[in-house]
Design a protein around this motif. Structure first.
Motif, PDB file in Angstrom:
ATOM      1  N   GLY A  57      16.742  45.524  32.029  1.00 48.25           N
ATOM      2  CA  GLY A  57      16.339  45.972  30.697  1.00 48.25           C
ATOM      3  C   GLY A  57      17.491  45.972  29.713  1.00 48.25           C
ATOM      4  N   ASP A  58      18.682  46.361  30.196  1.00 49.36           N
ATOM      5  CA  ASP A  58      19.842  46.364  29.301  1.00 49.36           C
ATOM      6  C   ASP A  58      20.176  44.959  28.807  1.00 49.36           C
ATOM      7  OD1 ASP A  58      20.092  49.057  29.473  1.00 49.36           O
ATOM      8  OD2 ASP A  58      21.756  49.041  30.917  1.00 49.36           O
ATOM      9  N   PHE A  66      21.123  41.820  19.547  1.00 45.67           N
ATOM     10  CA  PHE A  66      22.286  41.139  18.956  1.00 45.67           C
ATOM     11  C   PHE A  66      22.115  39.625  18.908  1.00 45.67           C
ATOM     12  CE2 PHE A  66      23.791  45.057  21.043  1.00 45.67           C
ATOM     13  CZ  PHE A  66      24.195  45.737  19.908  1.00 45.67           C
ATOM     14  N   LYS A  67      20.882  39.182  18.962  1.00 46.68           N
ATOM     15  CA  LYS A  67      20.610  37.743  18.905  1.00 46.68           C
ATOM     16  C   LYS A  67      21.118  37.172  17.586  1.00 46.68           C
ATOM     17  CE  LYS A  67      16.767  34.456  19.203  1.00 46.68           C
ATOM     18  NZ  LYS A  67      15.294  34.334  19.343  1.00 46.68           N
ATOM     19  N   PRO A  68      21.997  36.167  17.643  1.00 48.98           N
ATOM     20  CA  PRO A  68      22.528  35.598  16.382  1.00 48.98           C
ATOM     21  C   PRO A  68      21.448  34.862  15.611  1.00 48.98           C
ATOM     22  CG  PRO A  68      23.231  34.299  18.279  1.00 48.98           C
ATOM     23  CD  PRO A  68      22.532  35.492  18.836  1.00 48.98           C
ATOM     24  N   PRO A  69      21.590  34.785  14.320  1.00 46.80           N
ATOM     25  CA  PRO A  69      20.583  34.079  13.505  1.00 46.80           C
ATOM     26  C   PRO A  69      20.568  32.593  13.815  1.00 46.80           C
ATOM     27  CG  PRO A  69      22.521  34.605  12.195  1.00 46.80           C
ATOM     28  CD  PRO A  69      22.709  35.292  13.510  1.00 46.80           C
ATOM     29  N   LYS A  70      19.406  31.988  13.606  1.00 45.87           N
ATOM     30  CA  LYS A  70      19.284  30.548  13.856  1.00 45.87           C
ATOM     31  C   LYS A  70      19.939  29.783  12.715  1.00 45.87           C
ATOM     32  CE  LYS A  70      15.041  30.635  16.573  1.00 45.87           C
ATOM     33  NZ  LYS A  70      13.643  30.172  16.687  1.00 45.87           N
ATOM     34  N   LEU A  87      20.270  40.978  24.397  1.00 48.63           N
ATOM     35  CA  LEU A  87      19.873  39.654  23.896  1.00 48.63           C
ATOM     36  C   LEU A  87      18.960  39.768  22.677  1.00 48.63           C
ATOM     37  CD1 LEU A  87      19.225  37.791  27.276  1.00 48.63           C
ATOM     38  CD2 LEU A  87      21.131  37.444  25.703  1.00 48.63           C
ATOM     39  N   THR A  88      18.138  40.802  22.671  1.00 49.86           N
ATOM     40  CA  THR A  88      17.221  40.976  21.545  1.00 49.86           C
ATOM     41  C   THR A  88      17.913  41.606  20.338  1.00 49.86           C
ATOM     42  OG1 THR A  88      15.373  41.245  23.091  1.00 49.86           O
ATOM     43  CG2 THR A  88      15.027  41.996  20.823  1.00 49.86           C
TER      44      THR A  88
END
Length: 882
Positions: free
Chosen positions: A869-870, A878-882, A875-876
């Motif tokens: 879960g962590d 701090f997901k970098p912008p596309k 990943l969710t």
């Protein structure tokens, strides 16, 4: 006229030259009375006896003795004496002294002077190392500094015992030169903290000296051209660490203060005599620290750049400019080398050929947008090669013709600034045999070439010279690659004046006014060519085929006969990031308006130009690409020669009636349905595409993007013929007015990439996705299988027919109405069922492979605790912008 030793008026005879000039010079170079041995103290030796020279006793006027041995000889003659008549004597004496020596040859240099000029020779070389004029003996002159660095007593003492010191040089590959140039640029840029542009400018100066040094090695040791590696006496290599060390006592920065200054002094004298045009600004120097220059010299000294092939010689500056200065923007100036080679071969240049009236003819060649001189370098090399191949000419006759070719037969013009490409072209020509005397930094599209108040005296002289040349000369050959992107638009009085001087400029006044410069160049060449003259030029295929240029093709046919069109690959200009489809076209200027156009030679190239990739790092297949390009050039020329002799292959011959509208090879030479007769012979059933497929019609089920709020999933088709779902999107975010739903079993064709294979059957899981208007959506008729049809459509034969039927030259585009009548074979029911079963098994295998891969991934993540879960939170969140 005087120098640091005497006035020229004091030199009346040989004795005056000895006492008033030479003796003072030798003392100034640091030699004592004891070390300056006069003639009466030297042994007389017998010289001559060969090549018709009688034997005689001889001794030179002076010998310089250091550490117990003669190191240099000096021969003095009266003012006006021809030094060529006396050089052999002092050289023969030096050879005899060296032959008698117990250790290595002590006499390394000899000096020959009549006061007016002083020549310095190495005992192993036939030609002088350099010549110093009477006024050159002055403090601060490059020639005198170099002479003092070579013959000053301190230098002689330093070099005693080092006469056998050699430098190993090697012939580099293209990739090695690219790597060395890249290193030099970064070294200059970092060490001196200057801009990329300034780093390039300083590099040009250094590489000029390097090439001049290597040319001197080539001239004095022609045998090294046959060797990949060779040893050369270090004293013969000016662009070397040894030379710098030898001359540092006389100048703090010897490469700049001696070598480059001497180069500039020679250039300025030639410019004053109007025998050469400017390359560097007056009073230029190398603006780099000595240690920076030393680093470049160390990196390049062992690379013999005159030992590399002619193609690399031609692209020395092009490669560096493209790689380091302006990146992709600069590529517009450069024509790939294999394309240059093909254009040169198509031009079939004539040199010193007999005329019916007994005179002899050499083609006068023009490139009025010459860039860095890529075409002109090869023109010079080709014409000189034809002279050298003449068995009926003596060496002095060959030299005379080659000199005439370099200085009278080649004309280049370029208007580009920052950098001034015409100056680089002059330098390029100078380093490769000269010919830069007729390269102009002017606007060839301006017929008036009127003087402006801001013009420098040199520019005024250039304009006057080019005006006279254009007025009195009609050119035999134009070989050129005009700029595709530029245009004149009547935004300034000068552009208005230039446009009004052209037929096409006046014709387009009421159609927006702007005219592409490539069109103006073609009319300008029509003005400058003599009747029967030839033009070989690269042209954008849009001009040859587009509806918007039909009017201009009519102009071309009124000015010229169309002799040949050679289609070039779409990626031929990839190095400049120019996505433009081009062709070579060979024109002959009409002698009369009534001339009928004969049949035209046409050829579709696949490889030429593709051997010059835009990437800098070489790959294993590059050599093969170059070989394919070279073979194709030979194939083109073999077919063209046969065509001109009247025995050409019909598949490369197009009747004149086929070029009354379009001029492109794709339309005039090629046609769909080439295999139809074969299919008939094999008994295959043949159908037009519209009898196997029909276009899906949309009434109310298309998605009007501005009115729809429901998200949709867009489908795309890859080159591999695979349909894939892209991201879900809001229709209002689309740039298209409408989107069109597709359904399982539909055959979807990309309108812009069908020839690449972007044709797919919609799978069940993508039913309901949407496509843009860039796709054609088709339904198979009931008796035809969509999967079988997709395979047929993606075959090379049908894709090539689709390409031939598409509109556009650079970005081809297909539509159903353009391809619906194309014919294709369809297999029997048994074969169709077998093919469909194989395709279904392949799809099931792919699904099974995907399931196995998913299971494997899940298993390893579960067993090694790689999915938590962590981890998902990180990943969710701090997901970098596309």
């Amino acid at each position: 006229m005087e120098n640091k030793y005497c006035s020229y008026d004091a030199l009346h005879n040989e004795a005056d030259v000895e006492q008033n000039f030479v003796r003072r010079m030798l003392e100034d170079l640091g030699y004592s009375d004891r070390e300056i041995r006069p003639k009466d103290s030297l042994h007389a030796l017998t010289i001559g006896g060969m090549r018709g020279r009688r034997q005689a006793l001889y001794r030179p006027d002076f010998a310089l003795v250091v550490s117990g041995a003669v190191r240099c000889l000096v021969e003095v003659k009266e003012p006006g004496a021809n030094l060529d008549d006396h050089e052999w004597q002092v050289r023969a004496y030096a050879v005899l002294l060296n032959g008698e020596a117990l250790d290595d040859r002590p006499v390394r240099y000899y000096l020959l002077t009549n006061g007016t000029e002083t020549r310095v020779y190495h005992t192993d070389r036939n030609r002088p190392l350099f010549t110093v004029p009477f006024t050159g003996f002055a403090e601060g002159t490059a020639r005198f500094d170099e002479m003092r660095g070579l013959l000053g007593r301190n230098s002689i003492v330093t070099n005693v015992g080092r006469s056998t010191e050699t430098l190993e040089m090697e012939r580099p590959t293209i990739s090695e030169v690219n790597a060395a140039f890249s290193w030099c640029h970064q070294h200059i840029y970092r060490k001196d903290n200057i801009s990329q542009s300034d780093a390039f400018s300083e590099f040009v100066k250094l590489i000029s000296l390097k090439l001049l040094s290597d040319r001197r090695i080539r001239d004095t040791n022609p045998e090294v051209l046959e060797l990949d590696t060779f040893d050369i006496a270090a004293s013969d290599v000016q662009f070397s660490q040894a030379w710098i060390k030898q001359n540092e006592p006389n100048a703090p920065n010897p490469v700049s203060d001696i070598l480059f200054r001497r180069f500039m002094d020679d250039m300025e004298r030639d410019i004053a005599r109007r025998t050469r045009k400017r390359i560097f600004e007056r009073d230029s120097r190398i603006n780099l620290r000595p240690e920076t220059i030393h680093g470049v010299v160390k990196r390049l000294e062992k690379l013999f750049l005159f030992g590399i092939d002619a193609d690399l010689n031609g692209r020395l500056f092009e490669t560096f400019l493209n790689a380091t200065m302006r990146g992709k923007d600069l590529g517009q100036f450069f024509t790939p080398r294999s394309l240059v080679k093909l254009g040169l071969r198509l031009s079939q240049l004539k040199v010193d050929v007999p005329r019916p009236d007994g005179t002899r003819h050499t083609d006068l060649v023009l490139d009025a947008c010459c860039g860095t001189g890529g075409f002109l370098i090869d023109v010079l090399a080709d014409m000189w090669e034809k002279v050298d191949a003449r068995a009926d000419l003596a060496d002095d006759q060959k030299l005379e013709i080659k000199h005439s070719v370099a200085n009278e037969a080649i004309v280049g013009v370029d208007i580009a600034n920052a950098p001034i490409l015409a100056r680089i072209a002059r330098l390029n020509m100078y380093l490769h045999g000269d010919g830069g005397t007729r390269i102009f930094h002017l606007n060839a599209l301006d017929p008036r070439l009127a003087d402006a108040d801001t013009d420098s005296p040199e520019t005024i002289n250039e304009k006057a010279e080019l005006r006279r040349l254009f007025l009195r000369s009609q050119f035999d050959v134009v070989i050129t690659n005009p700029p595709f992107a530029k245009a004149l638009d009547r935004s300034t009085p000068e552009e208005v004046r230039i446009l009004d001087s052209y037929e096409i400029g006046r014709d387009r006044i009421n159609l927006g006014g702007a005219v592409r410069s490539v069109l103006l160049f073609l009319e300008r060449y029509a003005q400058l060519l003599k009747p029967g003259g030839r033009m070989i030029t690269i042209v954008d295929d849009g001009i040859l085929s587009g509806d918007d240029y039909r009017w201009f093709r009519d102009k071309l046919r009124s000015w010229f006969l169309i002799k040949a069109v050679v289609s070039l690959p779409g990626d031929a200009f990839q190095r400049s990031n120019a996505r433009v489809k081009t062709s070579y076209i060979v024109f002959e200027k009409r002698s009369t308006a009534e001339q009928e156009n004969p049949p035209v030679f046409m050829y579709p190239c696949q490889f030429v130009g593709n051997d010059d990739p835009k990437r800098q790092r070489p790959r294993a297949g590059d050599a093969e690409l170059r070989e394919l390009a070279n073979r194709e050039i030979e194939s083109v020329m073999r077919a063209f020669d046969e065509f001109q002799q009247g025995c050409g292959d019909p598949k490369f011959t197009v009747e004149a009636s086929r070029i009354q509208d379009r001029l492109d090879v794709k339309n005039c030479l090629m046609s769909p349905g080439r295999q139809e007769a074969v299919w008939v012979d094999q008994g295959h059933a043949i159908y037009p595409l519209h009898e196997m497929l029909e276009e899906r019609l949309y009434d109310d089920d298309e998605v009007v993007t501005r009115d729809s709020a429901d998200p949709v999933t867009v489908m795309v088709v890859r080159y591999e013929g695979i349909a894939e779902a892209a991201d879900e999107m809001n229709p209002a975010d689309s740039s298209y007015a409408k989107l069109f739903p597709v359904h399982a079993g539909d055959v979807v064709i990309s309108n812009i990439a069908a020839s690449h294979g972007s044709i797919a059957v919609v799978p069940n899981e993508l039913d309901g996705c949407v496509v843009s208007s860039e796709y054609t959506v088709l339904q198979a008729r009931p008796e035809f299988d969509p999967v079988v049809l997709q395979m047929i459509l993606r075959s090379p034969e049908i894709r090539s027919d689709i390409l031939l039927s598409s509109s556009g030259a650079n970005r081809t585009r297909t539509r159903w109405d353009l391809i619906r009548d194309l014919k294709a074979p369809y297999p029997s029911d048994v074969m169709a069922n077998t093919i469909r079963q194989m395709a279904d098994r392949a799809e099931e295998a792919k699904r099974e492979a995907a399931r196995l891969l998913s299971d494997a991934r899940a298993s390893i993540q579960e067993q090694l605790q790689l999915e938590t879960g962590d981890a998902e939170m990180v990943l969710t969140a701090f997901k970098p912008p596309k």
